[in-house]
Design a protein around this motif. Structure first.
Motif, mmCIF file in Angstrom:
data_model
loop_
_atom_site.group_PDB
_atom_site.id
_atom_site.type_symbol
_atom_site.label_atom_id
_atom_site.label_comp_id
_atom_site.label_asym_id
_atom_site.label_seq_id
_atom_site.Cartn_x
_atom_site.Cartn_y
_atom_site.Cartn_z
ATOM 1 N N HIS A 43 0.820 -1.215 0.000
ATOM 2 C CA HIS A 43 0.000 0.000 0.000
ATOM 3 C C HIS A 43 0.855 1.266 0.000
ATOM 4 O O HIS A 43 2.057 1.218 0.262
ATOM 5 N N ALA A 51 -5.715 -2.361 1.937
ATOM 6 C CA ALA A 51 -7.090 -2.582 2.385
ATOM 7 C C ALA A 51 -8.124 -2.245 1.308
ATOM 8 O O ALA A 51 -9.268 -2.674 1.394
ATOM 9 N N ARG A 68 -5.688 2.430 -1.976
ATOM 10 C CA ARG A 68 -4.379 2.368 -1.306
ATOM 11 C C ARG A 68 -3.261 1.952 -2.254
ATOM 12 O O ARG A 68 -2.100 1.932 -1.873
ATOM 13 N N HIS A 83 -6.948 -6.892 6.387
ATOM 14 C CA HIS A 83 -7.773 -5.816 6.951
ATOM 15 C C HIS A 83 -9.245 -6.215 7.027
ATOM 16 O O HIS A 83 -9.818 -6.666 6.028
ATOM 17 N N GLU A 90 5.085 8.836 11.656
ATOM 18 C CA GLU A 90 4.313 7.601 11.851
ATOM 19 C C GLU A 90 4.435 7.063 13.280
ATOM 20 O O GLU A 90 3.502 6.456 13.783
ATOM 21 N N LYS A 104 -1.776 14.081 10.672
ATOM 22 C CA LYS A 104 -0.495 14.359 10.029
ATOM 23 C C LYS A 104 -0.723 15.193 8.781
ATOM 24 O O LYS A 104 -1.286 14.707 7.792
ATOM 25 N N SER A 146 -4.128 8.930 11.843
ATOM 26 C CA SER A 146 -3.849 7.606 12.420
ATOM 27 C C SER A 146 -4.621 7.473 13.711
ATOM 28 O O SER A 146 -4.536 8.344 14.575
ATOM 29 N N ARG A 181 -5.742 4.822 17.053
ATOM 30 C CA ARG A 181 -5.473 3.590 17.801
ATOM 31 C C ARG A 181 -6.470 3.506 18.954
ATOM 32 O O ARG A 181 -6.774 4.516 19.587
ATOM 33 N N GLY A 228 -9.974 2.984 6.298
ATOM 34 C CA GLY A 228 -10.179 1.607 6.713
ATOM 35 C C GLY A 228 -9.148 1.201 7.730
ATOM 36 O O GLY A 228 -8.451 2.046 8.281
ATOM 37 N N GLY A 229 -9.070 -0.118 7.962
ATOM 38 C CA GLY A 229 -8.077 -0.620 8.912
ATOM 39 C C GLY A 229 -8.612 -1.766 9.727
ATOM 40 O O GLY A 229 -9.447 -2.539 9.264
ATOM 41 N N HIS A 230 -8.113 -1.845 10.947
ATOM 42 C CA HIS A 230 -8.480 -2.913 11.876
ATOM 43 C C HIS A 230 -9.271 -2.306 13.033
ATOM 44 O O HIS A 230 -9.392 -1.097 13.148
ATOM 45 N N ALA A 280 -6.561 -0.391 15.099
ATOM 46 C CA ALA A 280 -5.665 0.523 14.379
ATOM 47 C C ALA A 280 -6.260 0.809 13.017
ATOM 48 O O ALA A 280 -6.484 -0.113 12.227
ATOM 49 N N ALA A 281 -6.558 2.070 12.763
ATOM 50 C CA ALA A 281 -7.197 2.395 11.492
ATOM 51 C C ALA A 281 -6.803 3.808 11.083
ATOM 52 O O ALA A 281 -6.191 4.546 11.869
ATOM 53 N N GLY A 282 -7.137 4.158 9.843
ATOM 54 C CA GLY A 282 -6.749 5.475 9.368
ATOM 55 C C GLY A 282 -7.580 5.935 8.191
ATOM 56 O O GLY A 282 -8.358 5.165 7.619
ATOM 57 N N TYR A 283 -7.441 7.202 7.862
ATOM 58 C CA TYR A 283 -8.141 7.776 6.706
ATOM 59 C C TYR A 283 -7.488 9.108 6.370
ATOM 60 O O TYR A 283 -6.615 9.596 7.107
HETATM 61 P P1 AMP Z 1 -1.603 3.822 10.206
HETATM 62 O O1 AMP Z 1 -2.225 4.737 11.190
HETATM 63 O O2 AMP Z 1 -1.232 4.479 8.923
HETATM 64 O O3 AMP Z 1 -0.479 3.018 10.797
HETATM 65 O O4 AMP Z 1 -2.736 2.771 9.798
HETATM 66 C C1 AMP Z 1 -3.360 1.940 10.737
HETATM 67 C C2 AMP Z 1 -4.056 0.812 10.016
HETATM 68 O O5 AMP Z 1 -5.131 1.331 9.227
HETATM 69 C C3 AMP Z 1 -3.144 0.075 9.050
HETATM 70 O O6 AMP Z 1 -3.485 -1.303 9.066
HETATM 71 C C4 AMP Z 1 -3.478 0.680 7.719
HETATM 72 O O7 AMP Z 1 -3.247 -0.223 6.672
HETATM 73 C C5 AMP Z 1 -4.943 1.048 7.860
HETATM 74 N N1 AMP Z 1 -5.263 2.257 7.098
HETATM 75 C C6 AMP Z 1 -4.723 3.479 7.293
HETATM 76 N N2 AMP Z 1 -5.225 4.379 6.427
HETATM 77 C C7 AMP Z 1 -6.094 3.713 5.654
HETATM 78 C C8 AMP Z 1 -6.938 4.075 4.543
HETATM 79 N N3 AMP Z 1 -6.973 5.314 4.067
HETATM 80 N N4 AMP Z 1 -7.702 3.106 3.985
HETATM 81 C C9 AMP Z 1 -7.648 1.853 4.458
HETATM 82 N N5 AMP Z 1 -6.895 1.441 5.490
HETATM 83 C C10 AMP Z 1 -6.129 2.347 6.086
#
Ligand code: AMP
Ligand code: MN
Ligand code: MN
Length: 335
Positions: free
Chosen positions: A31, A98, A102, A122, A255, A274, A284, A286, A303-305, A308-311
């Protein structure tokens, strides 16, 4: 591994084994802004397929800048930028991505390649690609890649084990997060038996940063805001790529900030916003356990878990925070 995942894995092995035996061109990508799981998966599978006879091109989406903490991974010097990927691709493999978004411009290969294989873990993965090896139970994408390498009859050596261990240690928070299972430790044991220097790998991944990182950390933690009344509590702060550079750091050093902020006991959810050079914000998130952040992220186009997820957001800082509060409130009251 569920029965469905074993079947998916076997189908993926068939496609990859056939491509390798035919000397076909296989392009692999993780990604955008790849982490240790995305790059470790890409480099390990690339090396394995090369050994089986495939013509392999390993890449990742623009911006094609390798994170400072990952440039030492074996094979990283062979990564090529997306615009150097050949026009004729037999098989495209997407790793740890995901969603198609990405993959940046490389998402086009999902259509133009003869076949595509998606390897991911994911919970938010909507399902894309011809062959879908997607297992939300897998602690990391490298777990699925280890299964593929076994299926391809590739013996794990230190080169492969280093890449796989990096992804496994990163996505499990060094085996601290809830995604760690007995199987995670069994794989780690297999990797350690190859003789890899796991302490050196972890030190490079988690415990190495320029002195300027301390200054950045102090600025960013100093402006953190605690909002105990949103759900089970939220702590958030922000930084920008420009601020990282002011401290003599590459923007990817942002990060690691969330890993410090998420220790806040009064907040179940930690967020780091960020600021990117184009004015957008990458967020980010958590959770310490009580909040399903994949739902929050999906509602905001990411998306994400669960933990832990993000956008990404195109709003300004105040707008991004306001929107985030609204979605956290919504998900937390639906609980
Ligand atoms: P990060 O905060 O970038 O470490 O992301 C945390 C988790 O969310 C990781 O598993 C990423 O792959 C997922 N993630 C972060 N941003 C996105 C996004 N825009 N779309 C889908 N998954 C994301
Ligand atoms: Mn990842
Ligand atoms: Mn991952």
């Amino acid at each position: 591994m569920t029965a469905t995942v074993s079947v998916q894995s076997a189908v993926a092995v068939d496609v990859l084994a056939e491509a390798a035996a035919a000397g076909a061109t296989v392009v692999l990508s993780g990604h955008v802004q790849p982490d240790a799981d995305a790059l470790g998966s890409t480099l390990a599978l690339a090396d394995g397929l090369r050994r089986r006879g495939a013509r392999v091109v390993a890449t990742f989406p623009e911006p094609f800048t390798l994170p400072t903490s990952l440039g030492w991974l074996p094979g990283a010097d062979q990564l090529v930028p997306p615009d150097s990927v050949p026009a004729e691709v037999d098989v495209f493999v997407s790793l740890d991505a995901a969603s198609t978004g990405r993959l940046g411009s490389l998402a086009a290969l999902l259509e133009t390649a003869g076949q595509s294989v998606v390897v991911d873990h994911h919970a938010s993965n909507p399902g894309f690609g011809d062959v879908r090896l997607v297992d939300p139970q897998a602690a990391a994408t490298v777990v699925l890649v280890a299964g593929l390498l076994d299926g391809l009859g590739v013996e794990l050596d230190q080169t492969l084990a280093t890449c796989l261990y990096a992804g496994l240690a990163a996505d499990t928070g060094s085996f601290r997060f809830g995604n760690t299972t007995p199987g995670t430790h069994e794989l780690a044991a297999r990797l350690l038996r190859t003789g890899i220097d796991h302490a050196a790998i972890s030190q490079r991944l988690f415990d190495t940063a320029p002195f300027g990182w301390l200054g950045l950390l102090s600025a960013v933690t100093g402006r953190a805001v605690l909002e105990p009344d949103i759900g089970a509590g939220v702590v958030w702060t922000w930084s920008t790529a420009g601020e990282a550079r002011e401290h003599g750091l590459a923007p990817d050093q942002l990060e690691a900030l969330v890993d410090v902020v998420r220790a806040t006991a009064e907040a179940d959810v930690a967020c780091v916003l960020k600021g990117q050079d184009d004015g957008s914000w990458v967020v980010s998130m958590r959770s310490r356990g009580a909040t399903d952040l994949s739902r929050v992220a999906m509602a905001l186009g990411g998306g994400g878990h669960r933990a832990a997820a993000g956008y990404s957001s195109r709003l300004d800082l105040a707008g991004t925070i306001a929107e985030l509060r609204t979605q956290l409130d919504r998900v937390l009251t639906e609980r």
